[in-house]
Design an enzyme around this catalytic site. Sequence first.
Site, PDB file in Angstrom:
ATOM      1  N   LYS A   1       0.848  -1.206   0.000  1.00 30.04           N
ATOM      2  CA  LYS A   1       0.000   0.000   0.000  1.00 30.04           C
ATOM      3  C   LYS A   1       0.878   1.248   0.000  1.00 30.04           C
ATOM      4  O   LYS A   1       0.607   2.215  -0.705  1.00 30.04           O
ATOM      5  CB  LYS A   1      -0.871   0.050   1.269  1.00 30.04           C
TER       6      LYS A   1
ATOM      7  N   ASP B   1      -4.026  -9.528  -5.667  1.00 27.02           N
ATOM      8  CA  ASP B   1      -3.634  -9.042  -7.003  1.00 27.02           C
ATOM      9  C   ASP B   1      -3.561 -10.142  -8.085  1.00 27.02           C
ATOM     10  O   ASP B   1      -3.965  -9.895  -9.219  1.00 27.02           O
ATOM     11  CB  ASP B   1      -2.301  -8.279  -6.943  1.00 27.02           C
TER      12      ASP B   1
ATOM     13  N   LYS C   1      -1.180  -0.222 -12.233  1.00 28.08           N
ATOM     14  CA  LYS C   1      -2.201  -0.630 -11.251  1.00 28.08           C
ATOM     15  C   LYS C   1      -2.908   0.609 -10.698  1.00 28.08           C
ATOM     16  O   LYS C   1      -4.127   0.633 -10.572  1.00 28.08           O
ATOM     17  CB  LYS C   1      -1.573  -1.459 -10.122  1.00 28.08           C
TER      18      LYS C   1
ATOM     19  N   ASP D   1      -8.170   1.749   4.372  1.00 29.49           N
ATOM     20  CA  ASP D   1      -8.740   0.423   4.550  1.00 29.49           C
ATOM     21  C   ASP D   1      -9.315  -0.037   3.224  1.00 29.49           C
ATOM     22  O   ASP D   1      -9.898   0.752   2.482  1.00 29.49           O
ATOM     23  CB  ASP D   1      -9.828   0.438   5.624  1.00 29.49           C
ATOM     24  N   SER D   2      -9.115  -1.318   2.924  1.00 28.93           N
ATOM     25  CA  SER D   2      -9.588  -1.801   1.628  1.00 28.93           C
ATOM     26  C   SER D   2     -10.170  -3.194   1.757  1.00 28.93           C
ATOM     27  O   SER D   2      -9.955  -3.885   2.747  1.00 28.93           O
ATOM     28  CB  SER D   2      -8.447  -1.791   0.625  1.00 28.93           C
TER      29      SER D   2
END
Length: 191
Positions: A19, A145, A165, A68-69
């Site tokens: 990240k 990913d 990306k 946050d993901s």
Amino acid sequence: MIGLDYGHKIFFVTSNNGKYVEANQKIKNIEQKNIDYPEIRSENLSEIVVYGIEFLKEKIRKPFFIEDSGLFIEVLNGFPGPYSKYVYNKVGCKGILKLMRNEKNRAAIFKSVIGYYDKKIKVFEGICEGEISIRMKGKSGFGYDPVFIPKNSNKTFAKMDIQEKNMYSHRGTALTKFVNFMEKQRLFLKY
Ligand code: ITT
């Protein structure tokens, strides 16, 4: 690369180096801080981020942000969603592919919420539509990913470099909104 210079480094509080590297491609002046904070369980990522900031703001006396993901798979009613990290750590991409075996509807979205704190909280969201691949492909990136193909592309995130990306991803979109906000702040301060 948008090279903002705020005169001081903004802390990105995250344990996830992937990240950090993606954020650093868009914003030069950041520094990774690995400080643990509580993550509540919620379908709403903004709630998770705001709770985290409330916890951290007393401890960090400089501007900082967290992110946050999660991955939300349509046919699984949004699973793993807020459980994305837990599921990844337990069963990884292989577990997701197993759950999706024989599944025709492979639609999924990635969501990212950035929470920035500088006297008050500001939240930026990004969504990336796409689908779960049939097989794992690629070695770049992190997490899911290798099994996520964004809309308008035919390769997984793990087949892309960071810049590519970021052009498609949930985090890239949230980061762009964050950068735009910061640039406006600077203008506001100037005049
Ligand atoms: P923090 O310290 O910043 O919380 P984390 O890795 O714990 O880092 P999250 O709590 O946001 O991150 O968990 C999200 C999970 O979803 C985690 O397992 C990631 O691997 C995965 N994930 C999030 N964004 C992703 C992306 O862009 N590509 C692949 N997987 C991703």
